[in-house]
Write a protein that holds these residues in place. Sequence first.
Motif, PDB file in Angstrom:
ATOM      1  N   TYR A 228       0.830  -1.212   0.000  1.00  0.00           N
ATOM      2  CA  TYR A 228       0.000   0.000   0.000  1.00  0.00           C
ATOM      3  C   TYR A 228       0.860   1.256   0.000  1.00  0.00           C
ATOM      4  CZ  TYR A 228      -4.091  -2.861   0.848  1.00  0.00           C
ATOM      5  OH  TYR A 228      -5.098  -3.779   0.723  1.00  0.00           O
ATOM      6  N   SER A 229       2.141   1.069   0.260  1.00  0.00           N
ATOM      7  CA  SER A 229       3.046   2.206   0.190  1.00  0.00           C
ATOM      8  C   SER A 229       3.033   2.829  -1.190  1.00  0.00           C
ATOM      9  CB  SER A 229       4.470   1.788   0.556  1.00  0.00           C
ATOM     10  OG  SER A 229       4.899   0.729  -0.289  1.00  0.00           O
ATOM     11  N   LEU A 230       2.784   2.031  -2.218  1.00  0.00           N
ATOM     12  CA  LEU A 230       2.754   2.556  -3.585  1.00  0.00           C
ATOM     13  C   LEU A 230       1.512   3.406  -3.832  1.00  0.00           C
ATOM     14  CD1 LEU A 230       4.133  -0.389  -5.751  1.00  0.00           C
ATOM     15  CD2 LEU A 230       5.330   1.518  -4.675  1.00  0.00           C
ATOM     16  N   ARG A 231       0.572   3.345  -2.936  1.00  0.00           N
ATOM     17  CA  ARG A 231      -0.588   4.232  -3.023  1.00  0.00           C
ATOM     18  C   ARG A 231      -0.378   5.457  -2.146  1.00  0.00           C
ATOM     19  NH1 ARG A 231      -5.767   0.052  -2.556  1.00  0.00           N
ATOM     20  NH2 ARG A 231      -4.931  -1.564  -3.930  1.00  0.00           N
ATOM     21  N   GLY A 232       0.769   5.535  -1.519  1.00  0.00           N
ATOM     22  CA  GLY A 232       1.071   6.675  -0.673  1.00  0.00           C
ATOM     23  C   GLY A 232       0.801   6.470   0.802  1.00  0.00           C
ATOM     24  N   TYR A 233       0.222   5.303   1.157  1.00  0.00           N
ATOM     25  CA  TYR A 233      -0.088   5.051   2.561  1.00  0.00           C
ATOM     26  C   TYR A 233       1.198   5.016   3.382  1.00  0.00           C
ATOM     27  CZ  TYR A 233      -4.895   3.841   1.423  1.00  0.00           C
ATOM     28  OH  TYR A 233      -6.188   3.890   0.995  1.00  0.00           O
ATOM     29  N   GLY A 234       1.167   5.723   4.483  1.00  0.00           N
ATOM     30  CA  GLY A 234       2.297   5.713   5.387  1.00  0.00           C
ATOM     31  C   GLY A 234       3.433   6.618   5.010  1.00  0.00           C
ATOM     32  N   MET A 235       3.332   7.258   3.857  1.00  0.00           N
ATOM     33  CA  MET A 235       4.410   8.137   3.417  1.00  0.00           C
ATOM     34  C   MET A 235       4.210   9.515   4.052  1.00  0.00           C
ATOM     35  SD  MET A 235       6.433   6.371   1.497  1.00  0.00           S
ATOM     36  CE  MET A 235       6.106   4.831   2.385  1.00  0.00           C
ATOM     37  N   SER A 236       4.993   9.802   5.052  1.00  0.00           N
ATOM     38  CA  SER A 236       4.825  11.044   5.801  1.00  0.00           C
ATOM     39  C   SER A 236       5.738  12.161   5.322  1.00  0.00           C
ATOM     40  CB  SER A 236       5.091  10.790   7.291  1.00  0.00           C
ATOM     41  OG  SER A 236       4.232   9.783   7.797  1.00  0.00           O
ATOM     42  N   TYR A 237       6.808  11.775   4.693  1.00  0.00           N
ATOM     43  CA  TYR A 237       7.811  12.762   4.296  1.00  0.00           C
ATOM     44  C   TYR A 237       8.040  12.674   2.794  1.00  0.00           C
ATOM     45  CZ  TYR A 237       8.569  12.288   9.293  1.00  0.00           C
ATOM     46  OH  TYR A 237       8.385  12.217  10.653  1.00  0.00           O
ATOM     47  N   TRP A 238       8.043  13.827   2.166  1.00  0.00           N
ATOM     48  CA  TRP A 238       8.174  13.889   0.706  1.00  0.00           C
ATOM     49  C   TRP A 238       9.295  14.839   0.323  1.00  0.00           C
ATOM     50  CZ3 TRP A 238       5.031  11.157  -2.732  1.00  0.00           C
ATOM     51  CH2 TRP A 238       4.005  10.434  -2.133  1.00  0.00           C
ATOM     52  N   GLY A 239      10.075  14.396  -0.659  1.00  0.00           N
ATOM     53  CA  GLY A 239      11.122  15.254  -1.178  1.00  0.00           C
ATOM     54  C   GLY A 239      10.636  16.036  -2.378  1.00  0.00           C
ATOM     55  N   LYS A 240      11.449  16.981  -2.785  1.00  0.00           N
ATOM     56  CA  LYS A 240      11.148  17.715  -4.006  1.00  0.00           C
ATOM     57  C   LYS A 240      11.432  16.813  -5.191  1.00  0.00           C
ATOM     58  CE  LYS A 240      12.232  22.239  -2.043  1.00  0.00           C
ATOM     59  NZ  LYS A 240      13.082  23.460  -2.157  1.00  0.00           N
ATOM     60  N   GLY A 241      10.734  17.027  -6.242  1.00  0.00           N
ATOM     61  CA  GLY A 241      10.871  16.160  -7.394  1.00  0.00           C
ATOM     62  C   GLY A 241      12.081  16.472  -8.244  1.00  0.00           C
ATOM     63  N   THR A 242      12.454  15.493  -9.043  1.00  0.00           N
ATOM     64  CA  THR A 242      13.504  15.675 -10.024  1.00  0.00           C
ATOM     65  C   THR A 242      12.979  15.200 -11.380  1.00  0.00           C
ATOM     66  OG1 THR A 242      15.837  15.222 -10.535  1.00  0.00           O
ATOM     67  CG2 THR A 242      14.575  13.416  -9.593  1.00  0.00           C
ATOM     68  N   GLN A 243      13.244  15.964 -12.407  1.00  0.00           N
ATOM     69  CA  GLN A 243      12.685  15.675 -13.719  1.00  0.00           C
ATOM     70  C   GLN A 243      13.472  14.570 -14.425  1.00  0.00           C
ATOM     71  OE1 GLN A 243       9.929  17.145 -15.403  1.00  0.00           O
ATOM     72  NE2 GLN A 243      10.305  15.500 -16.883  1.00  0.00           N
ATOM     73  N   VAL A 244      12.749  13.627 -14.963  1.00  0.00           N
ATOM     74  CA  VAL A 244      13.335  12.594 -15.819  1.00  0.00           C
ATOM     75  C   VAL A 244      12.647  12.697 -17.175  1.00  0.00           C
ATOM     76  CG1 VAL A 244      13.590  10.124 -16.242  1.00  0.00           C
ATOM     77  CG2 VAL A 244      13.935  11.052 -13.935  1.00  0.00           C
ATOM     78  N   THR A 245      13.433  12.871 -18.208  1.00  0.00           N
ATOM     79  CA  THR A 245      12.895  12.986 -19.557  1.00  0.00           C
ATOM     80  C   THR A 245      13.531  11.935 -20.447  1.00  0.00           C
ATOM     81  OG1 THR A 245      12.565  15.373 -19.286  1.00  0.00           O
ATOM     82  CG2 THR A 245      12.553  14.504 -21.529  1.00  0.00           C
ATOM     83  N   VAL A 246      12.711  11.126 -21.070  1.00  0.00           N
ATOM     84  CA  VAL A 246      13.185  10.085 -21.973  1.00  0.00           C
ATOM     85  C   VAL A 246      12.781  10.495 -23.385  1.00  0.00           C
ATOM     86  CG1 VAL A 246      13.156   7.641 -22.550  1.00  0.00           C
ATOM     87  CG2 VAL A 246      12.859   8.376 -20.163  1.00  0.00           C
ATOM     88  N   SER A 247      13.772  10.688 -24.226  1.00  0.00           N
ATOM     89  CA  SER A 247      13.490  11.143 -25.586  1.00  0.00           C
ATOM     90  C   SER A 247      13.425   9.962 -26.540  1.00  0.00           C
ATOM     91  CB  SER A 247      14.570  12.120 -26.047  1.00  0.00           C
ATOM     92  OG  SER A 247      15.821  11.473 -26.104  1.00  0.00           O
ATOM     93  N   SER A 248      12.539  10.074 -27.504  1.00  0.00           N
ATOM     94  CA  SER A 248      12.375   8.997 -28.483  1.00  0.00           C
ATOM     95  C   SER A 248      13.081   9.325 -29.781  1.00  0.00           C
ATOM     96  CB  SER A 248      10.890   8.766 -28.754  1.00  0.00           C
ATOM     97  OG  SER A 248      10.291   9.963 -29.175  1.00  0.00           O
TER      98      SER A 248
END
Length: 126
Positions: free
Chosen positions: A106-126
């Motif tokens: 359920y962690s993948l649904r966000g359950y129990g996640m109390s602390y969040w970091g800032k995001g980092t961009q990932v770009t995959v070019s085709s």
Amino acid sequence: LRFSCRRWGGLVQVGGSLRLSCSASEYAFDEGQIAWFRQAPGKEREGVSSISASDGVTYYSDSVKGRFTISIDNHKATVYLQMDSLKPEDTAVYYCAAGLGNSGSYSLRGYGMSYWGKGTQVTVSS
């Protein structure tokens, strides 16, 4: 907690690899669960992978299973997300999150996640 997330590598092409790392102040990643999430423009946030700090049990979304690997380096107090065989649909902002309990898959649904970091961009070019 303050997270420091880093993307090892720049723009990547389809089929390429990239590694993300996440470390946090005052947290050695020795308890609880740590997870990676991502959010693409116009889409809902998606849980990508999580790992239990105590026993190393990992969970992956079906969209990345077999291509991504999450791991913990306790000595460096860092969590990694190795991303291989990247696809254009992997393009998103990736976030690291942590919780001191254990929510299993359920962690993948966000359950129990109390602390969040800032995001980092990932770009995959085709």
